[in-house]
Motif scaffolding. Structure first.
Motif, PDB file in Angstrom:
ATOM      1  N   LYS A  57      33.383  33.412  50.939  1.00  0.00           N
ATOM      2  CA  LYS A  57      33.573  32.948  52.311  1.00  0.00           C
ATOM      3  C   LYS A  57      33.464  31.432  52.452  1.00  0.00           C
ATOM      4  O   LYS A  57      34.230  30.811  53.189  1.00  0.00           O
ATOM      5  CB  LYS A  57      32.549  33.623  53.227  1.00  0.00           C
ATOM      6  N   VAL A  58      32.520  30.835  51.726  1.00  0.00           N
ATOM      7  CA  VAL A  58      32.298  29.393  51.885  1.00  0.00           C
ATOM      8  C   VAL A  58      33.243  28.591  50.994  1.00  0.00           C
ATOM      9  O   VAL A  58      33.895  27.650  51.445  1.00  0.00           O
ATOM     10  CB  VAL A  58      30.831  29.038  51.573  1.00  0.00           C
ATOM     11  N   PHE A  59      33.349  28.982  49.711  1.00  0.00           N
ATOM     12  CA  PHE A  59      34.150  28.203  48.761  1.00  0.00           C
ATOM     13  C   PHE A  59      35.508  28.829  48.476  1.00  0.00           C
ATOM     14  O   PHE A  59      36.308  28.244  47.742  1.00  0.00           O
ATOM     15  CB  PHE A  59      33.378  28.047  47.443  1.00  0.00           C
ATOM     16  N   SER A  60      35.785  30.010  49.025  1.00  0.00           N
ATOM     17  CA  SER A  60      37.080  30.686  48.870  1.00  0.00           C
ATOM     18  C   SER A  60      37.446  30.882  47.399  1.00  0.00           C
ATOM     19  O   SER A  60      38.568  30.632  46.981  1.00  0.00           O
ATOM     20  CB  SER A  60      38.179  29.893  49.594  1.00  0.00           C
ATOM     21  N   PHE A  61      36.479  31.328  46.605  1.00  0.00           N
ATOM     22  CA  PHE A  61      36.731  31.595  45.191  1.00  0.00           C
ATOM     23  C   PHE A  61      37.605  32.826  45.041  1.00  0.00           C
ATOM     24  O   PHE A  61      37.692  33.669  45.918  1.00  0.00           O
ATOM     25  CB  PHE A  61      35.399  31.820  44.456  1.00  0.00           C
ATOM     26  N   ASP A  62      38.254  32.912  43.877  1.00  0.00           N
ATOM     27  CA  ASP A  62      39.045  34.087  43.556  1.00  0.00           C
ATOM     28  C   ASP A  62      38.146  35.319  43.506  1.00  0.00           C
ATOM     29  O   ASP A  62      36.984  35.251  43.091  1.00  0.00           O
ATOM     30  CB  ASP A  62      39.734  33.883  42.202  1.00  0.00           C
ATOM     31  N   ALA A  63      38.688  36.478  43.921  1.00  0.00           N
ATOM     32  CA  ALA A  63      37.889  37.700  43.998  1.00  0.00           C
ATOM     33  C   ALA A  63      37.377  38.117  42.619  1.00  0.00           C
ATOM     34  O   ALA A  63      36.231  38.565  42.478  1.00  0.00           O
ATOM     35  CB  ALA A  63      38.718  38.827  44.613  1.00  0.00           C
ATOM     36  N   THR A  64      38.207  37.978  41.579  1.00  0.00           N
ATOM     37  CA  THR A  64      37.784  38.357  40.233  1.00  0.00           C
ATOM     38  C   THR A  64      36.650  37.480  39.737  1.00  0.00           C
ATOM     39  O   THR A  64      35.643  37.958  39.206  1.00  0.00           O
ATOM     40  CB  THR A  64      38.972  38.275  39.268  1.00  0.00           C
ATOM     41  N   LEU A  65      36.786  36.158  39.915  1.00  0.00           N
ATOM     42  CA  LEU A  65      35.743  35.235  39.481  1.00  0.00           C
ATOM     43  C   LEU A  65      34.477  35.426  40.305  1.00  0.00           C
ATOM     44  O   LEU A  65      33.362  35.357  39.775  1.00  0.00           O
ATOM     45  CB  LEU A  65      36.238  33.794  39.592  1.00  0.00           C
ATOM     46  N   THR A  66      34.629  35.689  41.602  1.00  0.00           N
ATOM     47  CA  THR A  66      33.461  35.920  42.458  1.00  0.00           C
ATOM     48  C   THR A  66      32.681  37.142  42.000  1.00  0.00           C
ATOM     49  O   THR A  66      31.452  37.121  41.903  1.00  0.00           O
ATOM     50  CB  THR A  66      33.914  36.103  43.918  1.00  0.00           C
ATOM     51  N   SER A  67      33.392  38.233  41.702  1.00  0.00           N
ATOM     52  CA  SER A  67      32.739  39.448  41.225  1.00  0.00           C
ATOM     53  C   SER A  67      32.035  39.200  39.894  1.00  0.00           C
ATOM     54  O   SER A  67      30.895  39.655  39.691  1.00  0.00           O
ATOM     55  CB  SER A  67      33.769  40.566  41.090  1.00  0.00           C
ATOM     56  N   ASN A 117      38.835  35.964  25.334  1.00  0.00           N
ATOM     57  CA  ASN A 117      39.671  36.276  26.494  1.00  0.00           C
ATOM     58  C   ASN A 117      38.902  36.106  27.790  1.00  0.00           C
ATOM     59  O   ASN A 117      39.447  35.625  28.800  1.00  0.00           O
ATOM     60  CB  ASN A 117      40.208  37.706  26.380  1.00  0.00           C
ATOM     61  N   ILE A 118      37.623  36.508  27.795  1.00  0.00           N
ATOM     62  CA  ILE A 118      36.810  36.354  29.000  1.00  0.00           C
ATOM     63  C   ILE A 118      36.612  34.876  29.322  1.00  0.00           C
ATOM     64  O   ILE A 118      36.775  34.443  30.470  1.00  0.00           O
ATOM     65  CB  ILE A 118      35.453  37.056  28.824  1.00  0.00           C
ATOM     66  N   ALA A 119      36.265  34.086  28.286  1.00  0.00           N
ATOM     67  CA  ALA A 119      36.077  32.646  28.503  1.00  0.00           C
ATOM     68  C   ALA A 119      37.363  31.995  28.994  1.00  0.00           C
ATOM     69  O   ALA A 119      37.356  31.168  29.920  1.00  0.00           O
ATOM     70  CB  ALA A 119      35.598  31.982  27.213  1.00  0.00           C
ATOM     71  N   ALA A 120      38.488  32.372  28.383  1.00  0.00           N
ATOM     72  CA  ALA A 120      39.775  31.824  28.817  1.00  0.00           C
ATOM     73  C   ALA A 120      40.099  32.269  30.235  1.00  0.00           C
ATOM     74  O   ALA A 120      40.635  31.488  31.036  1.00  0.00           O
ATOM     75  CB  ALA A 120      40.878  32.261  27.851  1.00  0.00           C
ATOM     76  N   LEU A 125      40.756  30.920  35.937  1.00  0.00           N
ATOM     77  CA  LEU A 125      40.395  31.142  37.331  1.00  0.00           C
ATOM     78  C   LEU A 125      39.831  29.880  37.976  1.00  0.00           C
ATOM     79  O   LEU A 125      40.022  29.646  39.169  1.00  0.00           O
ATOM     80  CB  LEU A 125      39.379  32.279  37.436  1.00  0.00           C
ATOM     81  N   ILE A 126      39.135  29.062  37.183  1.00  0.00           N
ATOM     82  CA  ILE A 126      38.525  27.844  37.733  1.00  0.00           C
ATOM     83  C   ILE A 126      39.556  26.724  37.867  1.00  0.00           C
ATOM     84  O   ILE A 126      39.674  26.094  38.923  1.00  0.00           O
ATOM     85  CB  ILE A 126      37.351  27.395  36.842  1.00  0.00           C
ATOM     86  N   LEU A 127      40.316  26.467  36.808  1.00  0.00           N
ATOM     87  CA  LEU A 127      41.252  25.331  36.802  1.00  0.00           C
ATOM     88  C   LEU A 127      42.574  25.634  37.492  1.00  0.00           C
ATOM     89  O   LEU A 127      43.284  24.721  37.894  1.00  0.00           O
ATOM     90  CB  LEU A 127      41.508  24.886  35.361  1.00  0.00           C
ATOM     91  N   ARG A 128      42.939  26.899  37.610  1.00  0.00           N
ATOM     92  CA  ARG A 128      44.116  27.315  38.369  1.00  0.00           C
ATOM     93  C   ARG A 128      45.423  26.675  37.906  1.00  0.00           C
ATOM     94  O   ARG A 128      46.134  26.057  38.708  1.00  0.00           O
ATOM     95  CB  ARG A 128      43.914  26.981  39.849  1.00  0.00           C
ATOM     96  N   PRO A 129      45.798  26.794  36.620  1.00  0.00           N
ATOM     97  CA  PRO A 129      47.128  26.311  36.244  1.00  0.00           C
ATOM     98  C   PRO A 129      48.232  27.160  36.853  1.00  0.00           C
ATOM     99  O   PRO A 129      49.368  26.709  36.954  1.00  0.00           O
ATOM    100  CB  PRO A 129      47.120  26.415  34.711  1.00  0.00           C
ATOM    101  N   PHE A 130      47.920  28.381  37.245  1.00  0.00           N
ATOM    102  CA  PHE A 130      48.869  29.236  37.957  1.00  0.00           C
ATOM    103  C   PHE A 130      48.088  30.223  38.807  1.00  0.00           C
ATOM    104  O   PHE A 130      46.900  30.463  38.587  1.00  0.00           O
ATOM    105  CB  PHE A 130      49.804  29.978  36.991  1.00  0.00           C
ATOM    106  N   LEU A 148      45.707  38.395  37.704  1.00  0.00           N
ATOM    107  CA  LEU A 148      44.978  37.535  36.772  1.00  0.00           C
ATOM    108  C   LEU A 148      43.577  38.098  36.630  1.00  0.00           C
ATOM    109  O   LEU A 148      42.769  38.025  37.551  1.00  0.00           O
ATOM    110  CB  LEU A 148      44.940  36.088  37.285  1.00  0.00           C
ATOM    111  N   GLY A 149      43.304  38.720  35.477  1.00  0.00           N
ATOM    112  CA  GLY A 149      42.006  39.329  35.232  1.00  0.00           C
ATOM    113  C   GLY A 149      41.190  38.538  34.243  1.00  0.00           C
ATOM    114  O   GLY A 149      41.619  37.498  33.731  1.00  0.00           O
ATOM    115  N   LEU A 150      39.970  39.038  33.937  1.00  0.00           N
ATOM    116  CA  LEU A 150      39.102  38.347  33.001  1.00  0.00           C
ATOM    117  C   LEU A 150      39.564  38.518  31.551  1.00  0.00           C
ATOM    118  O   LEU A 150      39.263  37.683  30.708  1.00  0.00           O
ATOM    119  CB  LEU A 150      37.665  38.857  33.139  1.00  0.00           C
ATOM    120  N   PHE A 151      40.281  39.585  31.261  1.00  0.00           N
ATOM    121  CA  PHE A 151      40.700  39.853  29.892  1.00  0.00           C
ATOM    122  C   PHE A 151      42.172  39.516  29.655  1.00  0.00           C
ATOM    123  O   PHE A 151      42.527  38.995  28.597  1.00  0.00           O
ATOM    124  CB  PHE A 151      40.457  41.322  29.534  1.00  0.00           C
ATOM    125  N   ALA A 152      43.034  39.823  30.598  1.00  0.00           N
ATOM    126  CA  ALA A 152      44.472  39.638  30.404  1.00  0.00           C
ATOM    127  C   ALA A 152      45.130  39.309  31.732  1.00  0.00           C
ATOM    128  O   ALA A 152      44.565  39.539  32.807  1.00  0.00           O
ATOM    129  CB  ALA A 152      45.103  40.887  29.789  1.00  0.00           C
TER     130      ALA A 152
END
Length: 272
Positions: A57-67, A117-120, A125-130, A148-152
């Motif tokens: 709500k405050v920083f509008s992070f992606d739902a996957t990264l937020t979870s 894959n998780i680190a990537a 999700l943070i840098l948002r190239p796409f 865009l998931g944590l693994f693939a």
């Protein structure tokens, strides 16, 4: 019989004394450990909820990264509270932590590719190239991002195929985002022929560009003298179109040029 009964009574009294002594000595310690564990569970749930609400709500992070971050915060608090409870009970936690570290190292080595894959995925999700619904080209894969998931990352290619690309392959490759900019420059090669001069072709091209509605007026289009092949001059036509549907704009302009010049020896080709 009386002696046996007396011995049983003495044994029961002794056992009761030991239990009472144990309860007095360790009861508060045990209750303290349980209290620490319960407090840790409650705090972990509250922290998970707070991190999720704050990031979404405050920083509008992606739902996957937020979870991912909220769950990570929860299990971190649970791990700390468990260690604190064991310490309260007098259990030597140093050896337990060392054993857990060794187990974590072994699991990490076994799941090295998955962890990459998780680190990537986190970095993507943070840098948002796409982002979702953007068209990209990465590591030879061209398509529109579906999820865009944590693994693939799931992409839908231009011919309707679904591609699941591991995040590590995308993160370690150059990524071309075709949708991030709203406008895109397009080039056409114009073979002037021998019936018209390059100047006449340039003026005709500018008239056709002005009449074509799908072509952006700014930045302005330009025609450049590019080469001479066997005495026939060539022009490079550069114009700007909307990134979404630029191929249709190129096709429409090609058709308009062919109709506009008729049979005057002017032909259009698409570079590379």
């Amino acid at each position: 019989m009386e002696k046996q009964a007396g011995r049983l009574i003495q044994t029961a009294n002794a056992a009761l004394g030991y239990v009472s002594e144990f309860a007095l000595n360790y009861g508060l310690t045990f209750l303290g450990a349980v209290a620490l564990l319960v407090i840790g569970i409650i705090a972990a749930k509250m922290l998970e909820r707070w991190v999720r609400n704050t990031l979404s709500k405050v920083f509008s992070f992606d739902a996957t990264l937020t979870s991912f971050l909220s769950v990570l915060a929860r299990y971190t608090v649970l791990a700390l509270s468990s260690v604190a409870a064991l310490t309260q009970l007098g259990v030597p936690t140093a050896s337990i932590i060392a054993a857990l570290g060794a187990i974590g190292l072994a699991v990490g080595l076994a799941l090295q590719g998955t962890l990459q894959n998780i680190a990537a995925g986190v970095m993507l999700l943070i840098l948002r190239p796409f982002e979702v619904d953007e068209h990209v080209l990465a590591n030879g894969i061209s398509g529109t991002v579906s999820t865009l998931g944590l693994f693939a990352t799931e992409l839908k290619t231009d011919d309707g195929l679904i591609v699941f690309a591991p995040n590590s392959t995308l993160w370690n490759a150059a990524i071309t985002n075709h949708s991030r900019n709203k406008a895109r420059r397009v080039e056409l090669e114009i073979d002037v022929g021998n019936d018209l001069s390059p100047e006449q072709v340039q003026k005709g091209l500018l008239r056709i560009l002005a009449a074509e509605k799908s072509i952006l007026k700014k930045p302005q289009a330009e025609t450049l003298f590019s080469a001479i092949d066997g005495g026939a001059p060539h022009l490079t036509l550069r114009f700007w179109a909307r990134s979404e549907g630029w191929q249709k704009s190129r096709s429409a302009l090609t058709e308009a040029i062919n109709k506009g010049f008729g049979k005057k020896g002017v032909s259009v080709s698409i570079p590379g």
